[in-house]
Every structure is written in C-alpha cells, then in structure tokens.
Design an enzyme around this catalytic site. Sequence first.
Site, PDB file in Angstrom:
ATOM      1  N   PRO A   1       0.757  -1.209  -0.062  1.00  0.00           N
ATOM      2  CA  PRO A   1       0.115   0.048   0.091  1.00  0.00           C
ATOM      3  C   PRO A   1       1.045   1.138  -0.094  1.00  0.00           C
ATOM      4  CG  PRO A   1       0.079  -1.036   2.203  1.00  0.00           C
ATOM      5  CD  PRO A   1       0.730  -2.176   1.275  1.00  0.00           C
TER       6      PRO A   1
ATOM      7  N   TYR B   1       0.618   3.294  13.604  1.00  0.00           N
ATOM      8  CA  TYR B   1      -0.620   3.845  13.424  1.00  0.00           C
ATOM      9  C   TYR B   1      -1.351   3.209  14.706  1.00  0.00           C
ATOM     10  CZ  TYR B   1       1.174   6.273   9.620  1.00  0.00           C
ATOM     11  OH  TYR B   1       1.823   7.060   8.817  1.00  0.00           O
TER      12      TYR B   1
HETATM   13  C1  LIG Z   1       4.901   6.852  -1.519  1.00  0.00           C
HETATM   14  C2  LIG Z   1       4.732   5.823  -0.270  1.00  0.00           C
HETATM   15  C3  LIG Z   1       3.468   5.689   0.562  1.00  0.00           C
HETATM   16  C4  LIG Z   1       3.268   4.814   1.335  1.00  0.00           C
HETATM   17  N1  LIG Z   1       1.979   4.336   2.034  1.00  0.00           N
HETATM   18  C5  LIG Z   1       1.861   3.642   2.784  1.00  0.00           C
HETATM   19  C6  LIG Z   1       0.272   3.141   3.167  1.00  0.00           C
HETATM   20  O1  LIG Z   1      -0.503   3.857   2.879  1.00  0.00           O
HETATM   21  N2  LIG Z   1       0.394   1.925   4.080  1.00  0.00           N
HETATM   22  C7  LIG Z   1       1.531   1.178   4.562  1.00  0.00           C
HETATM   23  O2  LIG Z   1       1.573   0.377   5.143  1.00  0.00           O
HETATM   24  N3  LIG Z   1       2.606   1.582   3.855  1.00  0.00           N
HETATM   25  C8  LIG Z   1       3.008   2.759   3.120  1.00  0.00           C
HETATM   26  N4  LIG Z   1       4.062   2.889   2.631  1.00  0.00           N
HETATM   27  C9  LIG Z   1       5.246   1.970   2.809  1.00  0.00           C
HETATM   28  C10 LIG Z   1       5.282   0.884   2.127  1.00  0.00           C
HETATM   29  O3  LIG Z   1       4.273  -0.011   1.736  1.00  0.00           O
HETATM   30  C11 LIG Z   1       6.535  -0.214   2.098  1.00  0.00           C
HETATM   31  O4  LIG Z   1       6.474  -0.801   3.321  1.00  0.00           O
HETATM   32  C12 LIG Z   1       7.973   0.671   2.052  1.00  0.00           C
HETATM   33  O5  LIG Z   1       7.781   1.654   1.282  1.00  0.00           O
HETATM   34  C13 LIG Z   1       9.046  -0.263   1.937  1.00  0.00           C
HETATM   35  O6  LIG Z   1       8.977  -1.003   0.714  1.00  0.00           O
HETATM   36  P1  LIG Z   1       9.961  -0.680  -0.531  1.00  0.00           P
HETATM   37  O7  LIG Z   1      11.323  -0.675  -0.053  1.00  0.00           O
HETATM   38  O8  LIG Z   1       9.552  -1.467  -1.571  1.00  0.00           O
HETATM   39  O9  LIG Z   1       9.453   0.806  -1.000  1.00  0.00           O
HETATM   40  C14 LIG Z   1       4.537   3.938   1.774  1.00  0.00           C
HETATM   41  C15 LIG Z   1       5.403   4.144   0.960  1.00  0.00           C
HETATM   42  C16 LIG Z   1       5.546   5.031  -0.096  1.00  0.00           C
HETATM   43  C17 LIG Z   1       7.020   5.073  -0.681  1.00  0.00           C
END
Ligand SMILES: Cc1cc2nc3c(=O)[nH]c(=O)nc-3n(C[C@H](O)[C@H](O)[C@H](O)COP(=O)(O)O)c2cc1C
Length: 367
Positions: A23, A186
């Site tokens: 997400p 949260y």
């Molecule tokens: C733009 C953005 C928005 C995010 N919004 C959420 C969210 O709505 N809910 C959530 O659980 N994590 C959120 N995250 C965290 C990501 O789901 C993920 O856990 C984190 O970016 C690490 O994964 P990655 O290295 O593949 O980016 C967000 C991350 C980014 C970059």
Amino acid sequence: MPLLFDPLKLGALTLENRIVIAPMCQYSAKDGHATDWHLMHLGTLGLSGAGLVIVEATGVEPEGRISPADLGLWDDATEKTLADTLARVRAQLPAGGHVKYGIQLGHAGRKASTARPWEGNHQVAEADGGWVPYAPSALPFRNEDVAPIALDDAGLARVRTAFADAARRAARIGFDAVELHGAHGYLLHQFLSPLSNARTDQYGGSLENRMRFPLEVYDAVREALPAHIPVIMRVSATDWVDGGWDVEGTIAFSQALKARGCDAMHVSTGGLSPLQKIPVGPGYQVPHAEAVKAATGMTTIAVGLITDPKAAEDILQTGKADAIGIARGILYDPRWPWHAAAELGATMTAAPQYLRCQPSGLRQLFR
Ligand SMILES: Cc1cc2nc3c(=O)[nH]c(=O)nc-3n(C[C@H](O)[C@H](O)[C@H](O)COP(=O)(O)O)c2cc1C
C-alpha cells in the site's frame, strides 16, 4: 517456473503470482474520495503484472487519516466513489482480470492529521475547526505534538465498528482482500507497543492486554467479511527502540491471529517512535518475515528494499517468506513484474490489448 511466478493461495483467493504491491498513500483524495489520480494510478498498477495490488491506507473514519488527502471509506458517498473507480479500472484491464485488488484499512490514532481537510481546496487548521487525535493513551508521537485523547470504552467501540463497517463496504465494492494496518506507529500498533500504550485497563499492561484491541478489530473485520475474502495483517515487527514492540511480541500476535484464521502477515517495521534507528539496506526487513514464518508457519509477505528479481526469488526459494511486497520499486519501474519475469525466465499470462493486437512487434519485448 520461478517461485515468484507460482500462484499463491490466501484463503479462498488465488493470486496469479507472488508479487504484492504494498500500500502507498497517494495524498490525492479529496475529503476521503478517490479522484482521477486514483483511476490512473490503480490502472497503472493493474497493468504492472503483479498478483495483488493493495490500495493505500484508507481511513475508517475521518479522524483516522494520516493526511487530509488520504482515501476514506466511512460513508456511502466515499464507498460509491471508490466503487466507481475500481469498476472503471477493472473494465480496462486484460480479459480475465488476473490482477487482484486488496485495500488497506487503517486508523492513524495519535499520528492522524489534525486538520479538517479540503475546505475550499486548502486545509483548515485545528484551531479553525480541526480535531484532536485519539490514541490508546494521551502520549504524543513527538513531544511537540498535540497530546491525543485516550480512547474510552465508547471510543473503542466506535473505532471497532468503523473498521467492521469499512470492511463491509470494501466487500461490497468488490475488493478481493482486506489488509489491516497494524504497522508504522498507527492506531493498532499504538496499542501493541508499550511505548505508546500506558493504559491500566484490560487494553494495557501485559502483552495479552496490549494485543486485545487489535485482535478485537481483527475479529470484527473477519466477521463483517464474507468467508471468501482473505484478511492480511500488516505489522511492524519491531519499533527499533529499546523497550519497544519487538519480534517476540509480533510472533505472539501472529500466533493469536493464526488461531483466528488470519490469512497472512505482511511484515514491515518501525514508525512508532521518532527515536527509531533503522538499519536500512536491501531486504533489511526480511529476517523479521522469516522469524514470523518460522515460528508460526503462517503465509508471510516480506517487504522493504527488495528490488532485485533474483534476490526476491532467493527469499522465496529459501523459505524466508511466501510473497514479496514491493512499493518504491514499482514507482520507479511500473513494469517491474514483467521485467522480473524476463530476467527469471518466467511467462506472464495477463496481456493487455496492445500485446494481443501487435503480437509480432511487442511480444519480442514482453514474455
Ligand atoms: C509513497 C509511499 C506511500 C506509502 N504509504 C503506505 C501506506 O499507505 N500504508 C503502508 O502500510 N505503508 C505505506 N508505505 C510503505 C510501503 O508500503 C513499504 O512498506 C515501504 O515503502 C518499503 O517497501 P519498498 O522498499 O519496496 O518501498 C508507503 C511508502 C511510500 C514510498
């Protein structure tokens, strides 16, 4: 066939492959309503080739939003807008609709925005009619933040009901899966962590008591959903702070969820304390997913800087997790699954119309 492209069952739901788009808040909703941005964004993710797209953190009540521009699912109007958006996206996807859409339901608790949003296209500050956030205890995230109001019994009942109502709406809209946001500091995470939960009633103190409210929310959501819709719990497996929530607690929480039939754990970390020190690097949260999987045997999704297809495949092959969550990698490369399939020698079955109409030209590029 590489494991990354092996189907995965989450309860009654079968994902075509093990790539899960984590997400990501888009900060583009208007008073909780999806906008044309969501149409474009969710459509792009739908064509990515991933097995599951989890829609951004969606507030179960207006006071539970992380930002004023978060999605909401708290009334008939927000439900209708999101239903229309999802239906319009799905109508354009390749026949067969291989991609599944889940939604993350959340409440930000003490980390909620205190601004009443979008009056005349700008935020209205708390003093002009915003609100004070709710939390397990009157402990602010940062010292300089406004102290939240500790939820009383009526407040707890209201939030539980809000989660269940939002889940019912998600099912009516046609989401394939529901994820509960129990991570990143949260509301549900705030109950779990001793750093944010100083309650002296049955919701605070012992581990069992701190898990009580998140488990009640899980139960309410599970009961509100038809059996064919799986529920995933997203957790932060550690606060990365001494004396905070940790892997042992996460395992106990996962075991309690497993006993209730929870379909998968999506294992992230952090977000509870501004004092956290996170050793960020490729796959830095994988050991936490591995610990949950090893201790509980639950289906786990590993996430966090997993951007190399071979590394993703290795995580699955070595049994550290059952699926790979990817967030920023998809923003960087919205066709990451297609590229991963090419690199790992897998065949993708979902094909957009242009591939079927231009087979000789484009098929050489896509597998
Ligand atoms: C733009 C953005 C928005 C995010 N919004 C959420 C969210 O709505 N809910 C959530 O659980 N994590 C959120 N995250 C965290 C990501 O789901 C993920 O856990 C984190 O970016 C690490 O994964 P990655 O290295 O593949 O980016 C967000 C991350 C980014 C970059």
